[in-house]
Design an enzyme around this catalytic site. Structure first.
Site, short mmCIF file in Angstrom:
data_model
loop_
_atom_site.label_atom_id
_atom_site.label_comp_id
_atom_site.label_asym_id
_atom_site.label_seq_id
_atom_site.Cartn_x
_atom_site.Cartn_y
_atom_site.Cartn_z
N HIS A 1 0.82 -1.21 0.00
CA HIS A 1 0.00 0.00 0.00
C HIS A 1 0.86 1.26 0.00
O HIS A 1 0.42 2.30 -0.51
CB HIS A 1 -0.93 -0.01 1.21
N THR B 1 -2.69 -24.69 4.52
CA THR B 1 -1.46 -24.29 5.22
C THR B 1 -1.59 -22.81 5.61
O THR B 1 -0.90 -21.96 5.04
CB THR B 1 -0.21 -24.50 4.35
#
EC number: 1.11.1.7
Length: 308
Positions: free
Chosen positions: A75, A226
């Protein structure tokens, strides 16, 4: 619902574009010559070790912190380039980016970055930029959860400005990408997973964790296989039609997924290819910068505020 370690599809798609595009349409450019691998060799030789130790402590305490570091870096770089503008707080004279619609509910980990900065200020006061901290931390976080290594050129400057507007316009959102992408709570399980027992069990669990109403603070993983590792299981999940978000599953199931469907198959079958592509994309991401902000930038003493 909150994702665990895996980045959402729009972020992965954007990283793929970074690998392919020679330049960037919003006026920020890749500038390798301005950065170097040994930038802090004489001024702060222990910078990489200090950042690594702090990131390691954060990730060991909560594996989700790895994703927070990566998303902060992402970002940051897509608004004015990699200049730590995403870390700036609102003041009387400056409007930061933290409260923009694309940041306010999705970014966390600011205190983790402050902790790293404080350590570096004790060791090398006024030397290491917050922008470099974000870049190093993102790399180390990925490694700590099983992801690939890549070299991180250093020497970025912290900007004295932020852009709330760019944070709203430059950053990709969850409803961008494939035609008609929108977020759905339970993905497209009913139509894409063939209702096998494992998928049905997972869907029922999701409904209990994330009810139609309420439960806004509940947490679940985008990758139930996972959840605490960075690997390619995200793509194998899409092959089974079990993408948690509609926008994720569209990468494989949509009639418009001409290119992305092949990428999903490729990365599901070849984790090395996925790691290599991800590493190259992250290097390119880290090299995005605005030359003007670089020229006028500084090394902030406090990542949340420009120097006075």
């Amino acid at each position: 619902m909150t994702a665990s370690l895996h980045l959402s599809s729009f972020l992965l798609q954007t990283l793929s574009l970074l690998l392919m595009l020679p330049s960037f349409s919003f006026g920020i450019y890749s500038s390798d010559p301005l950065l170097s691998l040994d930038y802090y060799k004489s001024t702060c030789p222990n910078v990489l070790e200090i950042v690594r130790k702090e990131v390691e402590c954060a990730v060991l305490s909560d594996p989700r912190n790895a994703a927070f570091f990566v998303r902060l870096h992402f970002h940051d770089c897509f608004v004015q380039g990699c200049d730590a503008s995403v870390l700036l707080e609102d003041t009387i004279t400056l409007q930061g980016e933290k409260k923009s619609s694309n940041n306010i509910n999705s970014l966390k980990g600011y205190r983790l970055v402050d902790r790293i900065k404080n350590k570096l200020e004790s060791e090398c006061p006024g030397i290491v930029s917050c922008a470099d901290i974000l870049t190093i931390a993102a790399r180390d976080a990925i490694i700590l959860v099983g992801g690939p290594y890549w070299d991180v050129p250093l020497g970025r400057k912290d900007s004295k400005t932020a852009s709330y507007t760019q944070a709203d316009t430059n950053l990709p959102t969850a409803d961008e990408g494939l035609v008609g992408i929108i977020d759905k709570i339970y993905g497209d399980f009913e139509s894409t997973s063939n209702k096998d027992p494992i998928s049905e069990s997972y869907l029922n669990k999701l409904k209990s964790v994330c009810p139609i109403t309420g439960g806004d603070n509940n947490v679940t993983a985008m990758d139930y296989v996972t959840p605490n590792l960075f690997d390619n299981s995200f793509y194998t999940i899409l092959l089974r039609g079990e993408g948690l978000l509609h926008s994720d599953q569209e990468m494989y199931s949509s009639l418009f997924a001409i290119v992305t469907k092949d990428l999903v198959k490729k990365y599901a079958a070849d984790p090395i290819a996925f790691f290599e592509q991800f590493s190259e994309s992250m290097v390119k991401l880290g090299n995005i910068m605005d030359p003007d902000n670089f020229a006028t930038g500084e090394v902030r003493k406090n990542c949340g505020f420009i120097n006075t």
